[in-house]
Enzyme design. Structure first.
Site, PDB file in Angstrom:
ATOM      1  N   ASP A  51     -39.071 -26.040 -12.037  1.00 14.45           N
ATOM      2  CA  ASP A  51     -38.734 -25.546 -13.365  1.00 14.45           C
ATOM      3  C   ASP A  51     -37.366 -26.095 -13.758  1.00 14.45           C
ATOM      4  O   ASP A  51     -36.419 -26.071 -12.968  1.00 14.45           O
ATOM      5  CB  ASP A  51     -38.701 -24.011 -13.365  1.00 14.45           C
ATOM      6  N   SER A  78     -32.470 -20.333  -9.846  1.00 12.56           N
ATOM      7  CA  SER A  78     -33.535 -19.533  -9.250  1.00 12.56           C
ATOM      8  C   SER A  78     -33.014 -18.960  -7.938  1.00 12.56           C
ATOM      9  O   SER A  78     -31.911 -18.415  -7.907  1.00 12.56           O
ATOM     10  CB  SER A  78     -34.792 -20.397  -9.050  1.00 12.56           C
ATOM     11  N   HIS A 109     -34.441 -16.968 -12.815  1.00 12.62           N
ATOM     12  CA  HIS A 109     -35.770 -16.411 -12.574  1.00 12.62           C
ATOM     13  C   HIS A 109     -35.651 -14.959 -12.118  1.00 12.62           C
ATOM     14  O   HIS A 109     -35.042 -14.667 -11.084  1.00 12.62           O
ATOM     15  CB  HIS A 109     -36.501 -17.221 -11.513  1.00 12.62           C
TER      16      HIS A 109
END
Length: 331
Positions: free
Chosen positions: A131, A12, A39
């Site tokens: 996540d 991310s 992401h």
């Protein structure tokens, strides 16, 4: 005996730099297929495959739906689509966002665990929130390996730290060490596969007509609603201390992601209240002026009291927002 021939990587914030460094140190003859989720906003144009192809010897491209799993190639999830690994091929699914993202890391990790079991190597790089934690736990439970970027090295350490907390066997390594460890694992036998057959991923159930009935049977209802759609949340099957919360539509959240999303909602709601109070104060001011023009002393005093109360409420709310009250409520 099979080797560790599937590498799935999630990142991310701050992860692109770490990913390009990692790819740059992988060998040209890597005996594994590499799939990547970073992401990315759904409407963004991703140049990540080009960056990865330039960074190292392995060819890189955005993955195509139903593409075969092939060693020695890097395939990146395109913006706006989840990437799922199946036995021998991949799927792109425009299912509900998870943790507020599509593509998300958890679907890649858990589908790899289901399809390839102990042959899977899951890698968590720099990023925020959680996540990847539940998916990495699935990889570990299936006999695969979990590697995380050293939190002292990661630009944003939350993601690798949360994955490490979720997995008892996770190895924390620098980027250079990660590249060597991945290369080594692809050349040694993996553990024997479990007898459990691959199961449909929750994302596939979410877009199928059979998904609603199955999700209705999962877990207990949480006293909270989905930040994306407002539907009730249920606790679905998470391993050990890694719960996953999923709504009727199929949006999924980890605990920390859910807290963060709730904090954003709270802050947005507080700013809405500030706007409404300012409008109310302006209305009260105008009504006071009209009452003063008509020499209605009792009405003027009543409006003065209301204006004072509104200003006190506004002062409290502005102080709370300035101090980051909404964010702190999200942990």
């Amino acid at each position: 005996m099979s080797t560790h021939d599937l590498v799935v990587i999630g990142a991310s914030a701050g992860g692109i730099e770490a990913l390009t460094q990692l790819v740059g140190e992988l060998p040209a003859d890597l005996e594994a297929a590499v799939f990547v989720v970073v992401h990315t906003p759904a409407n963004a144009r991703s140049e990540l495959p080009r960056l990865l192809a330039r960074a190292g010897p392995l060819p890189a491209a955005h993955v195509a739906d139903a593409e075969p799993v092939e060693c020695g190639r890097i395939r990146v999830a395109p913006p706006g689509l989840h990437l799922l690994v199946k036995p021998g091929f991949v799927r792109l699914v425009q299912g509900p966002p998870e943790h507020g993202f599509r593509p998300a890391i958890d679907p890649l990790f858990r589908s790899a665990a289901s399809a390839y079991g102990p042959r899977t190597v899951a890698v968590a790089l720099s990023g925020v929130l959680d996540d990847g934690s539940a998916g990495a736990r699935e990889v570990e439970a299936a006999g695969g390996r979990v590697l995380v970027q050293d939190v002292e090295e990661a630009t944003f350490p939350d993601l690798p730290a949360n994955v490490a907390d979720a997995c008892t066997s996770a190895e924390s390594l620098t980027i250079a060490e990660l590249a060597r460890r991945i290369t080594t694992l692809t050349r040694i036998p993996a553990a024997a596969a479990l007898d459990d057959p691959p199961t449909p991923d929750p994302l596939e159930l979410a877009v199928s007509r059979h998904g609603t009935q199955q999700r209705d049977q999962e877990g207990g209802q949480l006293p909270a609603v989905c930040p994306d759609c407002g539907g009730p949340l249920r606790v679905v099957a998470g391993r050990d201390e890694v719960p996953v919360f999923r709504c009727h539509v199929g949006h999924a959240w980890g605990g920390r992601s859910l807290l963060d999303a709730q904090g954003v909602q709270i802050e947005g709601s507080l700013w809405t209240v500030v706007r409404l109070l300012e409008e109310r104060s302006e209305l009260a001011q105008r009504l006071r002026e009209r009452a003063a023009e008509r020499d209605l002393g009792r009405a003027v005093r009543r409006y003065d009291e209301q204006i004072d109360d509104i200003e006190q409420q506004l002062e409290h709310l502005r102080s709370l927002l300035a101090a980051g009250g909404a964010a702190s409520s999200a942990g």
